[in-house]
Motif scaffolding. Structure first.
Motif, PDB file in Angstrom:
ATOM      1  N   ILE A 108       0.837  -1.194   0.000  1.00  0.00           N
ATOM      2  CA  ILE A 108       0.000   0.000   0.000  1.00  0.00           C
ATOM      3  C   ILE A 108       0.874   1.247   0.000  1.00  0.00           C
ATOM      4  O   ILE A 108       1.789   1.391   0.813  1.00  0.00           O
ATOM      5  N   ILE A 109       0.584   2.141  -0.942  1.00  0.00           N
ATOM      6  CA  ILE A 109       1.202   3.468  -0.969  1.00  0.00           C
ATOM      7  C   ILE A 109       0.082   4.475  -0.750  1.00  0.00           C
ATOM      8  O   ILE A 109      -0.777   4.661  -1.606  1.00  0.00           O
ATOM      9  N   ALA A 110       0.068   5.096   0.424  1.00  0.00           N
ATOM     10  CA  ALA A 110      -0.960   6.079   0.753  1.00  0.00           C
ATOM     11  C   ALA A 110      -0.462   7.473   0.380  1.00  0.00           C
ATOM     12  O   ALA A 110       0.707   7.807   0.604  1.00  0.00           O
ATOM     13  N   CYS A 111      -1.345   8.277  -0.188  1.00  0.00           N
ATOM     14  CA  CYS A 111      -0.969   9.628  -0.617  1.00  0.00           C
ATOM     15  C   CYS A 111      -1.907  10.646   0.022  1.00  0.00           C
ATOM     16  O   CYS A 111      -3.109  10.394   0.166  1.00  0.00           O
ATOM     17  N   THR A 112      -1.338  11.782   0.378  1.00  0.00           N
ATOM     18  CA  THR A 112      -2.147  12.846   0.960  1.00  0.00           C
ATOM     19  C   THR A 112      -1.494  14.196   0.724  1.00  0.00           C
ATOM     20  O   THR A 112      -0.265  14.282   0.602  1.00  0.00           O
ATOM     21  N   ALA A 113      -2.324  15.233   0.664  1.00  0.00           N
ATOM     22  CA  ALA A 113      -1.818  16.602   0.612  1.00  0.00           C
ATOM     23  C   ALA A 113      -2.140  17.324   1.913  1.00  0.00           C
ATOM     24  O   ALA A 113      -1.907  18.532   2.022  1.00  0.00           O
ATOM     25  N   LYS A 114      -2.674  16.566   2.884  1.00  0.00           N
ATOM     26  CA  LYS A 114      -3.055  17.151   4.167  1.00  0.00           C
ATOM     27  C   LYS A 114      -2.031  16.803   5.237  1.00  0.00           C
ATOM     28  O   LYS A 114      -1.200  15.914   5.071  1.00  0.00           O
ATOM     29  N   ASN A 115      -2.136  17.488   6.374  1.00  0.00           N
ATOM     30  CA  ASN A 115      -1.268  17.257   7.518  1.00  0.00           C
ATOM     31  C   ASN A 115      -1.890  16.179   8.397  1.00  0.00           C
ATOM     32  O   ASN A 115      -2.795  16.446   9.176  1.00  0.00           O
ATOM     33  N   LEU A 116      -1.399  14.940   8.273  1.00  0.00           N
ATOM     34  CA  LEU A 116      -1.988  13.836   9.045  1.00  0.00           C
ATOM     35  C   LEU A 116      -1.724  13.993  10.534  1.00  0.00           C
ATOM     36  O   LEU A 116      -2.514  13.512  11.357  1.00  0.00           O
ATOM     37  N   THR A 117      -0.624  14.645  10.888  1.00  0.00           N
ATOM     38  CA  THR A 117      -0.338  14.866  12.308  1.00  0.00           C
ATOM     39  C   THR A 117      -1.431  15.724  12.940  1.00  0.00           C
ATOM     40  O   THR A 117      -1.900  15.454  14.051  1.00  0.00           O
ATOM     41  N   GLN A 118      -1.842  16.749  12.236  1.00  0.00           N
ATOM     42  CA  GLN A 118      -2.910  17.616  12.733  1.00  0.00           C
ATOM     43  C   GLN A 118      -4.236  16.855  12.785  1.00  0.00           C
ATOM     44  O   GLN A 118      -4.987  16.958  13.755  1.00  0.00           O
ATOM     45  N   GLU A 146      -6.662  15.953  16.010  1.00  0.00           N
ATOM     46  CA  GLU A 146      -8.089  16.306  16.028  1.00  0.00           C
ATOM     47  C   GLU A 146      -8.977  15.060  16.056  1.00  0.00           C
ATOM     48  O   GLU A 146     -10.187  15.152  15.888  1.00  0.00           O
ATOM     49  N   PHE A 147      -8.337  13.881  16.231  1.00  0.00           N
ATOM     50  CA  PHE A 147      -9.038  12.594  16.313  1.00  0.00           C
ATOM     51  C   PHE A 147      -9.807  12.268  15.032  1.00  0.00           C
ATOM     52  O   PHE A 147     -10.837  11.616  15.052  1.00  0.00           O
ATOM     53  N   LYS A 148      -9.263  12.723  13.906  1.00  0.00           N
ATOM     54  CA  LYS A 148      -9.853  12.412  12.607  1.00  0.00           C
ATOM     55  C   LYS A 148      -9.057  11.352  11.855  1.00  0.00           C
ATOM     56  O   LYS A 148      -9.459  10.932  10.764  1.00  0.00           O
ATOM     57  N   PHE A 149      -7.920  10.959  12.442  1.00  0.00           N
ATOM     58  CA  PHE A 149      -7.101   9.932  11.801  1.00  0.00           C
ATOM     59  C   PHE A 149      -6.556   9.015  12.891  1.00  0.00           C
ATOM     60  O   PHE A 149      -6.009   9.487  13.900  1.00  0.00           O
ATOM     61  N   ARG A 150      -6.714   7.712  12.671  1.00  0.00           N
ATOM     62  CA  ARG A 150      -6.338   6.731  13.686  1.00  0.00           C
ATOM     63  C   ARG A 150      -4.825   6.711  13.921  1.00  0.00           C
ATOM     64  O   ARG A 150      -4.038   6.765  12.971  1.00  0.00           O
ATOM     65  N   SER A 151      -4.435   6.577  15.190  1.00  0.00           N
ATOM     66  CA  SER A 151      -3.009   6.570  15.535  1.00  0.00           C
ATOM     67  C   SER A 151      -2.304   5.339  14.988  1.00  0.00           C
ATOM     68  O   SER A 151      -1.163   5.422  14.519  1.00  0.00           O
TER      69      SER A 151
END
Length: 645
Positions: free
Chosen positions: A462-472, A476-481
């Motif tokens: 799996i290669i995941a791509c994002t233009a957002k700040n996953l740390t943020q 904000e509890f919008k992305f699983r640790s």
């Protein structure tokens, strides 16, 4: 067979040598009294009989060193032997403080620094090194007022011609003993080296990996049988040649870094004769010195996809990666480190994260990672989570099970089995979809029902791509640790084009030339145009830059591209909404009459002007102080009609 040959120049030394050799065991196999003219011939003969070390003196030793590669242990006259010769020389000339000339080749003379004080003489040393000038050295010595000469036969012949008494440089046997001891030490060292080389060769030839030893010049010194099979070339043909002649895709800059010690180790993937090879390099460090490098090549078995039906289905479905790292121009200097890191990540099958906005660079990197990995022959699938509901995300990733007679609909994870799945906009996944994804990653299973038969084993990279700040998003509890840390360990960040000024300049020249050739135009940029384009924040990366260059060349209408035209075009395309839903220009002008921007005393205008002046017109620093983006700053400059200096 190996051994030591002992060559001496006189009968006296020959008898001394025979007696010394009888005193204890040794490895001397040949003892001869030879003339200078015979030295090279006798040495070559001894070498052919297995001798690997030769003991010789003076010019004989020098001639053997000059014409052969054999190790030479030189007979060096000891201080005691030279002292005895000096005493004999004084008795011959019968002078209280005679001037004595002593002649020797190379290093055959010991230290005589204090001989004048010890023996009350005036000693002159003459070291013979030049094979063409040694006679001149002896003749020139005659002008030094020598009372007597001590030396070998050549020196004595010169003394006789000059009418100067001569004394042959005889030995008491002590010099022969010392030379024999040194030769035995060399012999044992040679034996140890041969033993180690035999062990090394055995290890090399029994290794499954291909192994090459190279010199500091990058030339092949040794290679094993496995490497011969990988290269399809015998070691006899390869040894002595640059390693890059055979590992053609190995970057010379990286090789030089290894050989200079600036890089401690390096590994990458190469393709040789349709073989997938993991190449590892490490320098050979002796003390603080680099003495070459070891290159290890390990063959990997890529996914066997010889089934023509499977391959055909992949092509028909579009599950193929056509791009490689070569699609990223080597002139994009800021991308070099990113490509090198991507090559390293390609060796792994673990999930990875790419932080970048969509564009050609992202596509080239993801496809390059797939084609550089052992999964090259497997499927390559790209999906995007943006705009999908949770149910749509679940069906896209994991598929759906149909009741009754209908066939199950496989998801992307199953379709990309043994290959690569690129998930774009990973930040848009719902928390439930994130949980299902991390469970599939950890267990390597897809559970689509309540029965064991409904469980499918998967092997998907799996290669995941994002233009957002996953740390943020995580804070904000919008992305699983658990998913965050799983992806973050192999993280690759592709900087936006606005942060790669050198790349912008290269692409700008590339695209303008491209479209001038395509449309048979020729234009030149007025002073200042290039600077405007270099400073512009290209939010759409190279896609936006290329599209702008095409439009600019198509519509410029003049030979010279002016700064005013470029600024107007940028404003028209990206800062002034001229769609059917936009406010008309007339209405906009009326609105601006009532806006604070229309007044001369607008405080925002004054603030921006002062900060621009503070940073000499640098928009990046100005935007940073104002805590706004460079794009927002651009719009405000246009809106407030700020004239930049």
């Amino acid at each position: 067979m190996s051994g030591i040959a002992l060559f001496v120049p006189s009968d006296e030394m020959y008898e001394q040598a025979k007696g010394i050799l009888r005193e204890k065991d040794n490895h001397v196999t040949i003892v001869k009294r030879i003339r200078v003219e015979e030295a090279v011939t006798e040495a070559q003969k001894a070498i052919s009989e297995g001798v690997n070390i030769i003991i010789a003196r003076g010019r004989q030793a020098a001639e053997i060193r000059r014409h052969t590669n054999v190790a030479v242990a030189e007979i060096v006259m000891t201080a005691q032997e030279l002292g005895l010769l000096v005493i004999r020389a004084k008795s011959i000339v019968e002078k209280e403080c005679p001037r004595i000339g002593i002649f020797g080749w190379g290093d055959m003379l010991c230290d005589t620094t204090y001989f004048n004080q010890l023996y009350h003489i005036d000693l002159k040393r003459y070291i013979l090194k030049d094979f063409n000038e040694w006679r001149n050295t002896i003749e020139e010595a005659g002008k030094d007022g020598l009372d007597i000469i001590i030396g070998g036969q050549s020196a004595l012949d010169g003394a006789y011609q000059m009418g100067i008494p001569g004394l042959y440089m005889s030995s008491t046997g002590e010099a022969i003993r010392v030379a024999l001891k040194n030769a035995e030490s060399l012999y044992y060292m040679s034996e140890i080296e041969q033993h180690n080389y035999a062990q090394f060769s055995t290890v090399l030839d029994s290794a499954f990996n291909g192994i090459i030893k190279i010199s500091v010049a990058g030339k092949i010194l040794v290679m094993n049988r496995a490497m011969e099979q990988i290269l399809g070339c015998s070691s006899e043909r390869c040894v002595g040649k640059p390693v890059t002649s055979f590992l053609k895709d190995l970057e010379e800059t990286v090789l030089n870094q290894i050989l200079t010690g600036s890089l401690e180790n390096y590994s990458t993937f190469l393709t040789l004769l349709d073989q997938s090879i993991v190449v590892s390099m490490e320098p050979i460090v002796v003390g603080t010195r680099i003495d070459g490098a070891i290159i290890s090549c390990n063959r990997l078995k890529r996914l066997d996809m010889n089934d023509k039906d499977v391959m055909k289905e992949q092509y028909l479905r579009g599950y193929v990666a056509y791009g490689t790292f070569d699609d990223i121009s080597k002139n994009l200097k800021d991308m070099h480190k990113i490509v090198e890191l991507a090559k390293l990540y390609a060796q792994s099958s673990s999930p990875m994260l790419i932080e970048a906005i969509s564009g050609p660079e992202l596509e080239a990197i993801t496809q390059g990672i797939h084609n550089y990995s052992m999964r090259k022959n497997g499927p390559f699938i790209v999906i995007n989570m943006a705009g999908l509901t949770e149910d749509q995300q679940t069906r896209t990733l994991f598929g759906s099970k149909r009741e009754g007679q209908g066939e199950d609909e496989p998801g992307a994870l199953a379709q990309a089995n043994h290959g690569t799945l690129v998930i774009q906009s990973i930040d848009k996944l719902t928390l439930q979809a994130q949980y299902n994804l991390i469970r599939a990653i950890r267990t390597k299973r897809l559970i689509r029902g309540n029965r064991i038969e409904d469980t499918l084993m998967i092997d998907t990279r799996i290669i995941a791509c994002t233009a957002k700040n996953l740390t943020q998003l995580r804070s904000e509890f919008k992305f699983r640790s658990d998913l965050y840390f799983t992806l973050k360990s192999l993280r690759l960040k592709i900087p936006n084009l606005k942060d790669r000024r050198e790349d912008v300049e290269y692409l700008l020249d590339l695209y303008t030339r491209k479209y001038m050739e395509q449309y048979s135009r020729y234009h030149v940029m007025a002073p200042g145009v290039k600077q405007v384009l270099l400073n512009y924040p290209w939010e759409g990366n190279s896609i936006q830059l290329e599209a702008f260059c095409e439009r600019m060349i198509l519509t410029v209408g003049k030979r010279t591209i002016t700064e005013a035209y470029v600024r107007d075009l940028l404003d028209e395309l990206y800062h002034r909404d001229t769609s059917i839903y936009a406010v008309s220009l007339e209405e906009e002008e009326k609105m601006e009459q009532w806006s604070p921007a229309g007044t001369a005393e607008n405080p925002e205008r004054t603030l921006i002007k002062s900060i621009l002046n503070k940073y000499n017109g640098n928009r990046t620093l100005t935007a940073r102080e104002l805590n706004i983006s460079t794009t927002t700053l651009w719009r405000k400059i246009k809106k407030l009609e700020i004239i930049e200096k």
